[in-house]
Enzyme design. Structure first.
Site, short mmCIF file in Angstrom:
data_model
loop_
_atom_site.label_atom_id
_atom_site.label_comp_id
_atom_site.label_asym_id
_atom_site.label_seq_id
_atom_site.Cartn_x
_atom_site.Cartn_y
_atom_site.Cartn_z
N LYS A 1 29.74 3.14 3.59
CA LYS A 1 29.08 1.97 3.00
C LYS A 1 28.80 2.24 1.54
O LYS A 1 28.23 3.29 1.20
CB LYS A 1 27.76 1.71 3.74
N GLN B 1 25.72 8.11 -3.04
CA GLN B 1 25.51 7.13 -1.97
C GLN B 1 25.19 7.81 -0.64
O GLN B 1 24.47 7.25 0.19
CB GLN B 1 26.80 6.28 -1.84
N LYS C 1 21.45 8.46 -0.70
CA LYS C 1 20.76 7.18 -0.83
C LYS C 1 20.77 6.45 0.52
O LYS C 1 19.74 6.00 1.01
CB LYS C 1 21.46 6.32 -1.88
N LYS D 1 32.49 4.59 -1.82
CA LYS D 1 32.40 3.84 -3.07
C LYS D 1 33.84 3.53 -3.49
O LYS D 1 34.76 4.26 -3.16
CB LYS D 1 31.70 4.67 -4.15
N GLY E 1 29.17 -5.20 -3.54
CA GLY E 1 29.33 -5.33 -4.99
C GLY E 1 28.72 -4.16 -5.74
O GLY E 1 28.04 -3.32 -5.17
N ASP E 2 29.01 -4.08 -7.01
CA ASP E 2 28.39 -3.13 -7.94
C ASP E 2 28.68 -3.72 -9.32
O ASP E 2 28.98 -4.92 -9.43
CB ASP E 2 28.98 -1.71 -7.76
N THR F 1 18.35 -5.10 -5.08
CA THR F 1 18.28 -3.83 -5.81
C THR F 1 17.16 -3.87 -6.85
O THR F 1 16.36 -2.93 -6.94
CB THR F 1 19.63 -3.51 -6.48
N ASN G 1 22.83 -7.70 -12.66
CA ASN G 1 22.13 -7.97 -11.40
C ASN G 1 20.86 -7.15 -11.24
O ASN G 1 19.78 -7.68 -10.96
CB ASN G 1 23.10 -7.73 -10.23
N SER H 1 22.02 -4.82 2.31
CA SER H 1 23.39 -4.90 2.83
C SER H 1 23.40 -4.56 4.31
O SER H 1 24.09 -5.18 5.11
CB SER H 1 24.32 -3.95 2.08
P1 NAP Z 1 26.18 -5.64 -13.67
O1 NAP Z 1 25.61 -6.85 -13.01
O2 NAP Z 1 27.62 -5.60 -13.96
O3 NAP Z 1 25.33 -5.38 -14.98
C1 NAP Z 1 25.46 -4.23 -15.74
C2 NAP Z 1 24.69 -4.47 -17.01
O4 NAP Z 1 24.60 -3.28 -17.76
C3 NAP Z 1 25.36 -5.49 -17.91
O5 NAP Z 1 24.39 -6.23 -18.59
C4 NAP Z 1 26.13 -4.61 -18.88
O6 NAP Z 1 26.45 -5.20 -20.11
C5 NAP Z 1 25.11 -3.53 -19.07
N1 NAP Z 1 25.68 -2.32 -19.62
C6 NAP Z 1 26.78 -1.65 -19.23
N2 NAP Z 1 26.97 -0.57 -20.01
C7 NAP Z 1 25.94 -0.58 -20.90
C8 NAP Z 1 25.56 0.26 -21.95
N3 NAP Z 1 26.27 1.34 -22.24
N4 NAP Z 1 24.43 -0.05 -22.65
C9 NAP Z 1 23.70 -1.15 -22.36
N5 NAP Z 1 24.04 -1.99 -21.37
C10 NAP Z 1 25.13 -1.71 -20.66
O7 NAP Z 1 25.88 -4.34 -12.78
P2 NAP Z 1 24.66 -4.09 -11.83
O8 NAP Z 1 25.07 -4.48 -10.46
O9 NAP Z 1 23.44 -4.64 -12.42
O10 NAP Z 1 24.61 -2.49 -11.83
C11 NAP Z 1 23.91 -1.77 -12.83
C12 NAP Z 1 23.71 -0.35 -12.36
O11 NAP Z 1 22.98 -0.36 -11.11
C13 NAP Z 1 24.98 0.45 -12.07
O12 NAP Z 1 24.73 1.80 -12.34
C14 NAP Z 1 25.16 0.27 -10.57
O13 NAP Z 1 25.94 1.29 -10.00
C15 NAP Z 1 23.72 0.35 -10.12
N6 NAP Z 1 23.45 -0.25 -8.81
C16 NAP Z 1 23.76 -1.54 -8.54
C17 NAP Z 1 23.47 -2.07 -7.30
C18 NAP Z 1 23.72 -3.50 -6.96
O14 NAP Z 1 23.35 -3.92 -5.86
N7 NAP Z 1 24.30 -4.29 -7.85
C19 NAP Z 1 22.89 -1.26 -6.31
C20 NAP Z 1 22.56 0.06 -6.62
C21 NAP Z 1 22.85 0.55 -7.87
P3 NAP Z 1 27.91 -5.81 -20.37
O15 NAP Z 1 27.91 -7.13 -19.65
O16 NAP Z 1 27.99 -5.92 -21.85
O17 NAP Z 1 28.91 -4.83 -19.81
#
Ligand code: NAP
Length: 531
Positions: free
Chosen positions: A175, A196, A199, A211, A250-251, A295, A326, A463
């Protein structure tokens, strides 16, 4: 490589002597040694001086949550099980992982951070060492790499690379999310998959770990292009996933739109409406209420619990939340709308928004969730706010910092700045956003630090609740699901807190998360035998 030297009555085990070492000394129980001081480069003569009249001296380096031994000097004690085995083992495991997986620094970093915490548990449970549990944990069950060819709107053909790393299934089906971002390569997916494992274990919801993703960049692509890419991606991925096998979500770069296109293609290929094969689906066709928020909300819930243990809360605190995706959006929402904190800055990969009145989430949601625009456009409707292209969010004074964007976005220099500016709490909403040097500084400064594998576990937790609803053909209300999420995050918090205390590092949530997460998986792996 390790070499054994005989030096009078002493055995010298040479691991790897580097800069920035500290010397620790003591006798008997290695993990209870008292620190002897001496920071900086360690010379051989210093070690010899320390050795005089002592049984053992260890030179260590800081690896995020624990001192990892680099070199150990000890008196030979025939017939006794050597305590040092645990330490040399930890280092040799890390070296082996690096040698077996060259060119994957993020994966090495994730392994080091976990192994650095495990000394106390390995001492208590030597069977984990004997059965080579850590080595088995560091080697994915399966690594799938495939071509993803697709056509853009002009009919041009593009070729991307797809990944799915099925890391560990001791506790349940694989997962973990899918990430679409140009920076994706094997090392990124492996670090995320490895994280993961622990976690998912912390959630106690019967989840293995995997992943996946691709170096495809959804930014600037039309919906049709994204759809064609997702369909091509699923053409291969469908062979490997399923409700009882592997359940992606998603991620970064993969939200409800992408999950929808992938689910549609999976259904078409398999001729099955197998809702439990993917999570993060839309509400109305198998998705769960509160998955989108999970999250970020979970991150805020965990941090609020952590602050409570210090007699504090988010109430009245000035916060920074990096990113505007997100995780960032729903972290901000919960902090501002329920916990009474004020988030004054967020960002994207181009720059930083500073709004001293508090970030207006309605605007951020419109820009990011609807228009897929840049955060710079925030100032169009909030003239008092400031935008800094290429700015560094961590230079803004705050009480709490929540990195929610990407890996290694907060380094040593940023940590120093935050500490100088009076920040007292840091919570990792993103995966591995803080470098190990930054974590060390937070720890030394006594800053409350919430590690990613605990803080952002809310996404995978909901999830699992989505899978539960799919299996029972149920659809729970938002309130009920959110309530469950909150309970899960409180449980994770208390588990980390109590485990850190039990293993002699009270308040060290990183150790608590690593040890507690590892313990569940290690016990299951022992029970399931060697395979
Ligand atoms: P997302 O919706 O794609 O958003 C990522 C955000 O971070 C976007 O605003 C992106 O900007 C920004 N970003 C990327 N690189 C950056 C940088 N170097 N400096 C400043 N901003 C930056 O992704 P997300 O789902 O929120 O995930 C964010 C993090 O949380 C990741 O590490 C992911 O693995 C982790 N995570 C996510 C989930 C989940 O359920 N979504 C669960 C656990 C962990 P741009 O649009 O300009 O790229």
């Amino acid at each position: 490589m390790r070499k054994m030297h005989k030096a009078s009555s002493l055995t010298v085990v040479t691991l790897r002597l580097g800069n920035n070492c500290k010397i620790r000394k003591g006798k008997g129980h290695l993990w209870k040694r008292v620190r002897a001081g001496t920071k900086g480069k360690v010379g051989k003569e210093v070690i010899e001086a320390y050795l005089a009249g002592r049984s053992e001296v260890v030179v260590v380096d800081w690896w995020g949550s624990y001192y990892l031994p680099l070199k150990l000097y000890m008196r030979t004690t025939p017939g006794r099980r050597k305590v040092m085995d645990v330490d040399t083992k930890a280092e040799s495991i890390c070296e082996e992982v690096i040698a077996r997986n060259p060119g994957e620094p993020e994966f090495h970093q994730a392994v080091r951070e976990v192994v650095g915490s495990l000394g106390p548990i390995l001492e208590k449970r030597p069977e984990f060492v004997e059965e080579r549990i850590i080595e088995r944990l560091c080697e994915p069950d399966r690594q799938i790499i495939f071509r993803v060819a697709w056509q853009d709107d002009e009919g041009q053909v593009h070729v991307n690379r797809g990944f799915r790393i099925e890391f560990n299934s001791a506790l349940g089906p694989y997962k973990g999310g899918l990430r679409f971002h140009p920076s994706v390569y094997l090392g990124i997916i492996k670090f995320l998959g490895f994280e993961q494992i622990l976690k998912n274990s912390l959630t106690n919801l019967g989840l293995g770990a995997g992943k996946g993703g691709s170096d495809f960049d959804p930014k600037g692509k039309s919906d049709d292009e994204v759809m064609r890419f997702c369909q091509s991606f699923m053409l291969e991925l469908h062979r490997h996933i399923g409700h009882f096998t592997d359940v992606p979500a998603g991620d970064t770069g993969v939200g409800p739109r992408e999950i929808g296109y992938m689910f549609g293609r999976y259904k078409r290929i398999t001729n099955r409406f197998e809702a439990g094969a993917l999570t993060g689906k839309g509400v109305g066709w198998g998705g769960s209420m509160a998955r989108t928020e999970a999250t970020g909300y979970g991150c805020a819930y965990f941090m609020e619990e952590m602050l409570k243990t210090l007699g504090e809360s988010f109430e009245g605190k000035t916060c920074l939340v990096s990113g505007s995706g997100n995780v960032a959006i729903y972290t901000i929402e919960k902090i501002q709308e329920e916990f009474g904190g004020k988030v004054v800055a967020c960002s994207d990969s181009n720059g930083v928004i500073y709004d001293d009145k508090g970030i207006n989430l309605e605007t951020v949601k419109r820009l990011k969730e609807v228009e897929r625009a840049r955060i710079s456009e925030y100032t169009d409707s909030h003239k008092h706010a400031r935008y800094e292209e290429g700015g560094n969010i961590w230079e803004i004074p705050c009480d709490a910092a929540l990195p929610c964007a990407t890996q290694n976005e907060l380094d040593e220099g940023d940590a120093k700045k935050l500490i100088e500016n009076g920040c007292t709490a840091v919570g990792e909403g993103a995966n591995m956003p803080c470098t190990h040097e930054a974590i060390r500084l937070f720890s030394d400064a006594g800053i409350a630090f919430g590690p990613a594998k605990a803080v952002n576990a809310g996404g995978v937790a909901v999830s699992a609740l989505e899978m539960q609803q799919n299996a029972g053909r149920e659809a729970w209300s938002f309130e009920y699901t959110d309530q469950k999420l909150q309970e899960i995050m409180k449980d994770i918090h208390i588990t980390c807190y109590e485990t850190a205390e039990e293993y002699g590092t009270p308040g060290n949530y990183l150790n608590g998360a690593n040890i507690a997460g590892f313990l569940n998986v290690a016990q299951a792996m022992l029970a399931e035998g060697v395979d």
